[in-house]
Design an enzyme around this catalytic site. Sequence first.
Site, short mmCIF file in Angstrom:
data_model
loop_
_atom_site.label_atom_id
_atom_site.label_comp_id
_atom_site.label_asym_id
_atom_site.label_seq_id
_atom_site.Cartn_x
_atom_site.Cartn_y
_atom_site.Cartn_z
N GLY A 9 0.83 -1.21 0.00
CA GLY A 9 0.00 0.00 0.00
C GLY A 9 0.86 1.26 0.00
O GLY A 9 2.10 1.19 0.01
N ASP A 34 -3.98 -13.02 4.20
CA ASP A 34 -5.23 -12.28 4.39
C ASP A 34 -5.49 -12.02 5.87
O ASP A 34 -5.70 -12.96 6.64
CB ASP A 34 -6.37 -13.13 3.77
CG ASP A 34 -7.71 -12.44 3.82
OD1 ASP A 34 -7.79 -11.32 4.39
OD2 ASP A 34 -8.68 -13.03 3.31
N ILE A 35 -5.50 -10.75 6.25
CA ILE A 35 -5.65 -10.41 7.68
C ILE A 35 -7.04 -10.74 8.22
O ILE A 35 -7.25 -10.76 9.43
CB ILE A 35 -5.32 -8.92 7.95
CG1 ILE A 35 -6.27 -7.98 7.21
CG2 ILE A 35 -3.86 -8.63 7.63
CD1 ILE A 35 -6.15 -6.51 7.65
N TYR A 59 -8.97 -1.32 4.28
CA TYR A 59 -9.91 -1.03 3.19
C TYR A 59 -10.01 0.49 3.17
O TYR A 59 -10.57 1.10 4.09
CB TYR A 59 -11.27 -1.67 3.48
CG TYR A 59 -12.29 -1.51 2.38
CD1 TYR A 59 -12.68 -2.61 1.61
CD2 TYR A 59 -12.88 -0.28 2.11
CE1 TYR A 59 -13.63 -2.47 0.60
CE2 TYR A 59 -13.82 -0.13 1.10
CZ TYR A 59 -14.19 -1.23 0.35
OH TYR A 59 -15.13 -1.11 -0.64
N THR A 60 -9.47 1.15 2.13
CA THR A 60 -9.36 2.61 2.15
C THR A 60 -10.24 3.33 1.12
O THR A 60 -10.13 4.54 0.98
CB THR A 60 -7.88 3.03 1.95
OG1 THR A 60 -7.40 2.43 0.75
CG2 THR A 60 -7.01 2.61 3.12
N TYR A 123 -16.64 3.84 6.43
CA TYR A 123 -15.18 3.72 6.58
C TYR A 123 -14.77 4.14 8.00
O TYR A 123 -14.05 3.41 8.69
CB TYR A 123 -14.48 4.60 5.53
CG TYR A 123 -13.00 4.77 5.74
CD1 TYR A 123 -12.11 3.74 5.43
CD2 TYR A 123 -12.47 5.97 6.24
CE1 TYR A 123 -10.74 3.91 5.63
CE2 TYR A 123 -11.12 6.13 6.43
CZ TYR A 123 -10.25 5.10 6.13
OH TYR A 123 -8.89 5.26 6.33
N LYS A 127 -13.18 1.70 10.88
CA LYS A 127 -11.85 1.98 11.43
C LYS A 127 -11.93 2.13 12.95
O LYS A 127 -11.06 1.67 13.67
CB LYS A 127 -11.25 3.25 10.80
CG LYS A 127 -10.88 3.13 9.33
CD LYS A 127 -9.74 2.16 9.06
CE LYS A 127 -8.39 2.66 9.53
NZ LYS A 127 -7.29 1.73 9.20
N TRP A 148 -5.52 12.84 5.78
CA TRP A 148 -5.18 13.39 4.47
C TRP A 148 -3.80 12.89 4.00
O TRP A 148 -2.91 13.68 3.65
CB TRP A 148 -5.20 14.92 4.52
CG TRP A 148 -6.52 15.53 4.80
CD1 TRP A 148 -7.58 14.99 5.48
CD2 TRP A 148 -6.95 16.86 4.43
NE1 TRP A 148 -8.63 15.88 5.55
CE2 TRP A 148 -8.26 17.04 4.92
CE3 TRP A 148 -6.34 17.92 3.76
CZ2 TRP A 148 -8.98 18.22 4.73
CZ3 TRP A 148 -7.04 19.11 3.57
CH2 TRP A 148 -8.35 19.24 4.05
N1 NAP Z 1 -5.10 7.38 2.53
C1 NAP Z 1 -5.53 8.28 3.42
O1 NAP Z 1 -5.85 9.43 3.11
C2 NAP Z 1 -5.61 7.89 4.89
C3 NAP Z 1 -6.03 8.87 5.81
C4 NAP Z 1 -6.09 8.51 7.16
C5 NAP Z 1 -5.74 7.23 7.55
N2 NAP Z 1 -5.37 6.31 6.63
C6 NAP Z 1 -5.00 4.94 7.08
O2 NAP Z 1 -3.62 4.76 6.82
C7 NAP Z 1 -3.36 3.38 6.57
C8 NAP Z 1 -2.58 3.24 5.28
O3 NAP Z 1 -3.37 3.76 4.22
P1 NAP Z 1 -2.89 3.64 2.70
O4 NAP Z 1 -3.51 4.79 1.99
O5 NAP Z 1 -1.44 3.40 2.63
O6 NAP Z 1 -3.69 2.32 2.27
P2 NAP Z 1 -3.65 1.54 0.87
O7 NAP Z 1 -2.71 2.22 -0.08
O8 NAP Z 1 -5.05 1.30 0.44
O9 NAP Z 1 -2.97 0.17 1.26
C9 NAP Z 1 -3.61 -0.83 2.00
C10 NAP Z 1 -3.00 -2.17 1.63
O10 NAP Z 1 -3.67 -3.19 2.37
C11 NAP Z 1 -3.93 -4.26 1.48
N3 NAP Z 1 -5.02 -5.10 1.96
C12 NAP Z 1 -6.36 -4.86 1.83
N4 NAP Z 1 -7.06 -5.88 2.33
C13 NAP Z 1 -6.17 -6.78 2.82
C14 NAP Z 1 -6.29 -8.04 3.47
N5 NAP Z 1 -7.49 -8.59 3.71
N6 NAP Z 1 -5.17 -8.69 3.85
C15 NAP Z 1 -3.96 -8.16 3.60
N7 NAP Z 1 -3.76 -6.95 2.99
C16 NAP Z 1 -4.86 -6.29 2.59
C17 NAP Z 1 -4.28 -3.55 0.18
O11 NAP Z 1 -4.29 -4.43 -0.91
P3 NAP Z 1 -5.25 -4.04 -2.18
O12 NAP Z 1 -4.68 -2.81 -2.77
O13 NAP Z 1 -5.14 -5.26 -3.05
O14 NAP Z 1 -6.63 -3.82 -1.62
C18 NAP Z 1 -3.17 -2.50 0.14
O15 NAP Z 1 -1.96 -3.03 -0.40
C19 NAP Z 1 -4.73 2.70 6.58
O16 NAP Z 1 -4.95 2.13 7.85
C20 NAP Z 1 -5.70 3.84 6.36
O17 NAP Z 1 -6.98 3.55 6.90
C21 NAP Z 1 -5.28 6.61 5.31
#
Ligand code: NAP
Length: 291
Positions: A9, A34-35, A59-60, A123, A127, A148
């Site tokens: 990710g 798979d978590i 799941y984002t 979402y 979370k 963000w």
């Molecule tokens: N992006 C934002 O703006 C934001 C803001 C606040 C907080 N956050 C939090 O920050 C964290 C990182 O976000 P990110 O943007 O880096 O997320 P991301 O790019 O969507 O990456 C999440 C990763 O988890 C994988 N994944 C999904 N389901 C899974 C499963 N069942 N088992 C194993 N792996 C799985 C995804 O694979 P797939 O791609 O194949 O689904 C992806 O590689 C998350 O906890 C998110 O909630 C994000």
Amino acid sequence: MIWLIGNQGMLGRELAKKLEITGTDFVGTDREIDITDYKALEVGAAGRKFRWVINCAAYTAVDKAESDTGLARLINAVGPENIAKWCHVNDAKLIHISTDYVFNGQATSPYTENDPVSPESVYGQTKLDGEINIRNMHDKHFILRTSWLYGIYGKNFVKTMITLMNQKTELGVVNDQTGSPTWAGDLANLIAEIVAKDSQTYGTFHFSDSGEVTWYDFACQILLRAKELGLVGGECQLKPLRTEDYPTAAKRPAWSVMSKNKVTHVFGFAIPDWKDSLDIYLKETLAGDII
Ligand SMILES: NC(=O)c1ccc[n+]([C@@H]2O[C@H](COP(=O)([O-])OP(=O)(O)OC[C@H]3O[C@@H](n4cnc5c(N)ncnc54)[C@H](OP(=O)(O)O)[C@@H]3O)[C@@H](O)[C@H]2O)c1
């Protein structure tokens, strides 16, 4: 040894890069373990001793989650519970990432870790459920709420803006939602520091870059710097929009600035300025041509 879950990710890849640079031993996994399946975690980790587990998997897809509730709940609530259970059974410390979307956005001063939560989206709710499940399962946890988030390895607001700024002469951006941008590199640095210190100051922490902006303000700064750096070529006029002019499936908090006092006090971590971090990101983008 560290187990980095979600290493494909946006944040996971940024953190993997940081751990590689600092010569830290880690194993990274993503979809292949798979978590949502506790047995898969047990089998995946068999024969290894992990002292730290960092969960960047989630799941984002915020809007899609409104209609894909079951899967969002499995990945964001059940997944972290499984990981916390594994950590409990195997005496590992857990770092987990959560979100400002656990708040309803009605505050007028920065949210602290003790403020009441009240998510307004699926979402945000899933979370929050993930946070609660972790707290109930395993004391040795660090829950880092961030906001963000953007980085070079994933789809995000900054990338989308630069692409659109190169395609359009006029672009509307929401100007009545306020928050704090966070460069994934800064969050990766914080996580690496918590691990390097082998911290035992468990709990929930807020982390973003410093400053508060609307999405429109953020876009204006992106445009200014991206033009100066040559990432945007032509002219693009930005127009402030109201949330109701840009309808989305999921409701976002109108104001989700979080206080970083606790993270600064506990870890001595200096909070980077959002404009400085945006610059680092844009220069990195320019060097790597990743857009
Ligand atoms: N992006 C934002 O703006 C934001 C803001 C606040 C907080 N956050 C939090 O920050 C964290 C990182 O976000 P990110 O943007 O880096 O997320 P991301 O790019 O969507 O990456 C999440 C990763 O988890 C994988 N994944 C999904 N389901 C899974 C499963 N069942 N088992 C194993 N792996 C799985 C995804 O694979 P797939 O791609 O194949 O689904 C992806 O590689 C998350 O906890 C998110 O909630 C994000």
